[in-house]
Motif scaffolding. Structure first.
Motif, PDB file in Angstrom:
ATOM      1  N   LEU A  55       1.110  -1.669  -3.275  1.00  0.00           N
ATOM      2  CA  LEU A  55       0.199  -0.598  -3.680  1.00  0.00           C
ATOM      3  C   LEU A  55       0.793   0.197  -4.822  1.00  0.00           C
ATOM      4  CD1 LEU A  55      -1.185   1.062  -0.447  1.00  0.00           C
ATOM      5  CD2 LEU A  55      -2.464   0.284  -2.436  1.00  0.00           C
TER       6      LEU A  55
ATOM      7  N   LEU B 262      -0.616   8.724  -3.853  1.00  0.00           N
ATOM      8  CA  LEU B 262       0.021   7.615  -3.150  1.00  0.00           C
ATOM      9  C   LEU B 262       1.433   8.007  -2.728  1.00  0.00           C
ATOM     10  CD1 LEU B 262      -0.521   4.721  -2.319  1.00  0.00           C
ATOM     11  CD2 LEU B 262       0.476   3.966  -4.463  1.00  0.00           C
TER      12      LEU B 262
ATOM     13  N   VAL C  27      -7.617  -4.646   3.207  1.00  0.00           N
ATOM     14  CA  VAL C  27      -6.253  -4.146   3.157  1.00  0.00           C
ATOM     15  C   VAL C  27      -5.578  -4.345   4.529  1.00  0.00           C
ATOM     16  CG1 VAL C  27      -4.815  -2.111   2.772  1.00  0.00           C
ATOM     17  CG2 VAL C  27      -6.774  -2.542   1.310  1.00  0.00           C
TER      18      VAL C  27
ATOM     19  N   VAL D 284      -6.735   3.824   0.598  1.00  0.00           N
ATOM     20  CA  VAL D 284      -7.084   2.781  -0.365  1.00  0.00           C
ATOM     21  C   VAL D 284      -8.595   2.607  -0.445  1.00  0.00           C
ATOM     22  CG1 VAL D 284      -6.824   0.339  -0.951  1.00  0.00           C
ATOM     23  CG2 VAL D 284      -4.885   1.603  -0.028  1.00  0.00           C
TER      24      VAL D 284
ATOM     25  N   LEU E 221      -8.558   0.804  -6.739  1.00  0.00           N
ATOM     26  CA  LEU E 221      -7.280   0.462  -6.117  1.00  0.00           C
ATOM     27  C   LEU E 221      -7.470  -0.690  -5.118  1.00  0.00           C
ATOM     28  CD1 LEU E 221      -4.331   1.323  -6.089  1.00  0.00           C
ATOM     29  CD2 LEU E 221      -4.866   2.959  -4.297  1.00  0.00           C
ATOM     30  N   THR E 222      -8.564  -0.617  -4.346  1.00  0.00           N
ATOM     31  CA  THR E 222      -8.862  -1.693  -3.404  1.00  0.00           C
ATOM     32  C   THR E 222      -8.961  -3.028  -4.136  1.00  0.00           C
ATOM     33  OG1 THR E 222     -10.145  -0.098  -2.152  1.00  0.00           O
ATOM     34  CG2 THR E 222     -10.436  -2.403  -1.559  1.00  0.00           C
TER      35      THR E 222
END
Lengths: 279, 98
Positions: free
Chosen positions: A91, A29, A75, A47, A53-54
């Motif tokens: 994020l 990231l 997103v 993502v 993470l989503t």
């Protein structure tokens, strides 16, 4: 161990992706958001390759902390509503949340609290982008996470030192590392190309009077930190309420009624958020 | 706002958050006043607990929270802003106990 060389400290922090103890999602990231020209598509693509993470980012924007009517299901949609900078910050927050929880129990609650209070102050003062201050609040202590990951034993000693000497964590950090978590987070937010105002809020939250570009927003995060510590929500390395900067306090001119409402909002939202992020 | 188990819900209580199904559809809006009928509907939906308006009562005694407040402020100065913040938090804690 004596003082660390500030230059060496900064160099190690800025080369975060070479630190073996930093989790890979954070490294990736970091690489993506440090590109100043990063596009919405690149972020969405990154993502979408990580289902966890989503889920986390959508859980965050759909949580009661935001109160958007209806569901945000992608997103892309989140970026349209919140802006690229806020989504970048979110994020980062969701990817450090778990680490935060392991690095220092209570730091996550403290950070959510500071985010909520910063945004509430921003709203009361009619700031146009209260969500950016919210993100600054979420990330203001990310430097503590980085220090813990990069120097686990030294940081652990620092926390114990603060506790036994009854001093503030940032003084203990300065004694050992020659810099504080605020400086560390400031370097990283520059590297990640956060908006200049956001960088200043994060880097100067313990000395808001030195903020040149964003004195108003920095005063908000600084004051929010003091209020959350005063209420005793979460844990951030010590159990002492630091003095609020006289100038920051004057700048914001919060009334008794403002304080009452801010504390109520803090109580309600943290309770709910803790419930939602318990996993 | 307290999260109340369904079996403790009483008519007259108000929802502090909208009640949604798993796909996010709002089933009862925020502020809805509960009736016997609505409570049994919530039970039938298989929901365990809901957020209700009003302050939650902390699990620990007030004296404990207030003495911790004093301890947190032990190194803080006596400036008017710090006094104002401390007073606001003290009143906030006291209000939680009604």
């Amino acid at each position: 161990m004596g003082n660390m060389d500030p230059k060496a400290l900064r160099m190690r922090v800025e080369n975060i992706s070479t630190i073996p103890t930093i989790p890979s999602v954070l490294k990736q990231l970091s690489t993506i958001i440090e590109n100043p020209k990063v596009s919405l598509n690149e972020i969405s693509h990154f993502v979408s390759q990580d289902p966890a993470l989503t889920t986390k980012i959508l859980q965050m924007v759909n949580s009661a902390l935001y109160g958007f009517p209806g569901r945000i299901s992608s997103v892309n949609h989140a970026v349209m509503l919140l802006g690229l900078n806020v989504v970048k910050g979110l994020l980062l927050s969701v990817s450090v949340f778990e680490i935060m929880h392991k690095a220092m129990i209570g730091l996550r609650e403290h950070s959510i609290g500071v985010a909520i209070v910063s945004r509430e102050i921003a709203r009361k003062k009619g700031l146009k982008e209260p969500e950016e201050v919210f993100v600054a609040g979420l990330l203001h202590d990310v430097g503590k996470v980085i220090l813990t990951l990069a120097w686990p034993e030294e940081y652990d000693r620092t926390v114990r030192e603060a506790e036994s000497a009854g001093i503030a964590i940032f003084d203990a950090e300065r004694n050992r590392f020659s810099e504080t978590h605020a400086a560390v987070a400031g370097w990283l937010s520059e590297k990640w190309h956060f908006p200049k105002k956001l960088c200043e809020c994060i880097a100067n939250h313990h000395r808001p009077q030195t903020s040149a570009l964003a004195p108003f927003e920095t005063a908000m995060v600084h004051t929010a930190d003091v209020i959350v510590k005063a209420r005793g929500i979460g844990y951030s390395g010590d159990r002492l309420v630091p003095d609020v900067s006289a100038r920051a306090w004057e700048t914001l001119a919060l009334s008794e009624a403002d304080l009452r409402e801010i504390l109520k909002e803090l109580e309600d939202s943290v309770e709910q958020a803790t419930e939602e992020f318990r996993a | 706002m307290p999260k109340i188990p369904v079996e403790q819900l009483k008519p007259g209580m108000k929802l502090a958050r909208p009640l949604e199904n798993s796909s996010g559809m709002v089933l009862m809006a925020e502020g809805t006043e509960l009736t016997e009928a609505r409570i049994s509907k919530i039970e039938n939906m298989g929901i365990d607990s809901v957020f209700i308006d009003g302050p939650s009562r902390p699990a620990r005694p007030k004296e404990e929270l207030l003495s911790e407040l004093e301890a947190r402020f032990r190194k803080a100065g006596n400036s008017p802003p710090m006094a104002a913040i401390k007073k606001a938090v003290r009143e906030h804690i006291e209000a939680m106990y009604g």
